[in-house]
Design a protein around this motif. Sequence first.
Motif, PDB file in Angstrom:
ATOM      1  N   GLU A   1      55.887   5.039  -0.545  1.00  0.00           N
ATOM      2  CA  GLU A   1      55.363   5.308  -1.883  1.00  0.00           C
ATOM      3  C   GLU A   1      54.156   6.233  -1.798  1.00  0.00           C
ATOM      4  OE1 GLU A   1      56.804   0.974  -3.688  1.00  0.00           O
ATOM      5  OE2 GLU A   1      54.652   1.427  -3.544  1.00  0.00           O
ATOM      6  N   LEU A   2      53.774   6.759  -2.936  1.00  0.00           N
ATOM      7  CA  LEU A   2      52.636   7.673  -2.964  1.00  0.00           C
ATOM      8  C   LEU A   2      51.383   7.004  -2.416  1.00  0.00           C
ATOM      9  CD1 LEU A   2      51.569  10.439  -3.794  1.00  0.00           C
ATOM     10  CD2 LEU A   2      51.166   9.537  -6.088  1.00  0.00           C
TER      11      LEU A   2
ATOM     12  N   TYR B   1      55.099   5.108  -7.172  1.00  0.00           N
ATOM     13  CA  TYR B   1      56.234   6.021  -7.162  1.00  0.00           C
ATOM     14  C   TYR B   1      56.700   6.244  -5.724  1.00  0.00           C
ATOM     15  CZ  TYR B   1      56.225   7.632 -12.038  1.00  0.00           C
ATOM     16  OH  TYR B   1      56.354   7.718 -13.396  1.00  0.00           O
TER      17      TYR B   1
ATOM     18  N   TRP C   1      57.887   8.279  -2.717  1.00  0.00           N
ATOM     19  CA  TRP C   1      57.423   9.616  -2.368  1.00  0.00           C
ATOM     20  C   TRP C   1      57.926   9.976  -0.977  1.00  0.00           C
ATOM     21  CZ3 TRP C   1      54.774  12.707  -5.740  1.00  0.00           C
ATOM     22  CH2 TRP C   1      54.168  13.870  -5.239  1.00  0.00           C
TER      23      TRP C   1
ATOM     24  N   ILE D   1      58.866  17.021  -4.557  1.00  0.00           N
ATOM     25  CA  ILE D   1      57.418  16.967  -4.293  1.00  0.00           C
ATOM     26  C   ILE D   1      56.841  18.316  -3.906  1.00  0.00           C
ATOM     27  CG2 ILE D   1      57.561  14.545  -3.607  1.00  0.00           C
ATOM     28  CD1 ILE D   1      57.259  15.442  -0.696  1.00  0.00           C
TER      29      ILE D   1
ATOM     30  N   TYR E   1      60.372  12.482  -5.458  1.00  0.00           N
ATOM     31  CA  TYR E   1      59.655  11.286  -5.924  1.00  0.00           C
ATOM     32  C   TYR E   1      60.544  10.541  -6.906  1.00  0.00           C
ATOM     33  CZ  TYR E   1      58.574  14.006 -10.175  1.00  0.00           C
ATOM     34  OH  TYR E   1      58.655  14.750 -11.320  1.00  0.00           O
TER      35      TYR E   1
END
Length: 481
Positions: free
Chosen positions: A90-91, A123, A125, A176, A189
């Motif tokens: 994830e981010l 999110y 990623w 991304i 993402y």
Amino acid sequence: MNDNAMKKYTILAKKLKKLQNEKDPNATDIFPGALGGEIVRYIAPQGNPFLLQNHMFIPTIKSQGTPEQIQKWVPKAESYEIIGTYAQTELGHGTFLRGLETRADFDRKTDEFILHSPTITAYKWWPGGLGHTSNYAVVAAQLYIDDKPYGIQMFVVQLRDLETHMPLPGLKIGEIGNKMAFQTVNNGYLGFENFRIPRTNMLMKNAQLHRDGTFVKSPASVLTYFTMVNVRVSIVMHSYMSLARAATIAIRYSAVRRQSKINPKEPEHQIIDHLTQQMKLFPEIAKALALRLNADCLTSMLKAVQAEILKGDLSRLAEMHALASCLKTVSSHDAVAGVETLRLACGGHGYMLASGLPIVYNFAAASKTYEGENTVMLLQTARFLMKAWALALKGGELVPTVMYLNEAIKVKKFQKWDGSWECMVKSLQFVAANKIRIAFDHLEARKRNNMIFEEASNLTSIELASAAEVSSILDQNFVCF
């Protein structure tokens, strides 16, 4: 660029499928490994847009799905009726998997999961192919039942309409942007807005959630992430290939390029005749061969452990995880350093994209970060080593990889050096054992000083990482430099 790579890859897939049909009309998989192997590096030098389909999506379903789930999704994926990716990072969280924020709340009334990204850092990623290519994903999310957490589980999620390829309602998907390499992999993402999937989309070979909300825990939590162990093993092989490719380019260049005179009465010599050039080239060839030996041994061990897991034997799971983690770290580090040495050995020509070396370097450099940042991987191995040292102190039975610790505990001084291969191995084991001992003693001393384990580990992390790095030569079957 991405469209062109997908076009090439699709043509290759069709050709391989035709060849396979001629060989076995009933086969569904397209030459296992062929579409993720060396051939793709030539037709798509900036990356394979279906990379995660072959290396993570299908293997995860096969290893963690029930027979019914495997039958439902794998044949479609292997025949490319659906294109999958693996959405875990994830981010806001990468290697720290327990910190993943994506939720999968079980709705008892509808027998569904509600997937939701509570924050922007939740999110997904980085998943390869997610930006444009994939219409399915294996998604890692925190399972909640009646608002009570039950840890990370894996879910198969349809992302896009199979006819229009548009994202399904409740999903936010995009690319991304550019990276150092892998430009055609379209990393993306993914955000969830109360997106519903059936309960049966949770992969349930190891952990199960029944219709009444009863949760059956997996026999070993690491099984949830075993796909990553597979990929770390493959990174060792990819590190060898990157270094071997760079060595091939540099050797050929050095045999053709002439620079300076060794004997004033003779023409300029091939630069490979210069001793300083040989010192740049030859060690990297040897290192590439060592990485290949490591990769072959590690792959054999992985296959054996996978067979044991199928029989319910999880005894070597921790050992496999520890070895894959440290060898992924050491091999990727050595490959990147070696490729750069070889690039510099080609002078200004090595700086040109036409040489191929910058592309090889950027691909190799990525492996130091993906599937576990290298320092974190060393610390994961170190935790295994700390447990092994504690067990050795008690006289317990150790796994083969760290059997030498039993003898090392008794040895206070290294034997006389005689220069033999056996002596070299013993010396490395002696150094490794003492680095493990130092890290263990420092960790225990801090714990006795009323530090919690996490704080003590952080303050001992330099010693722990050092112990794990040198312990890459733990087993007589592994020859790591």
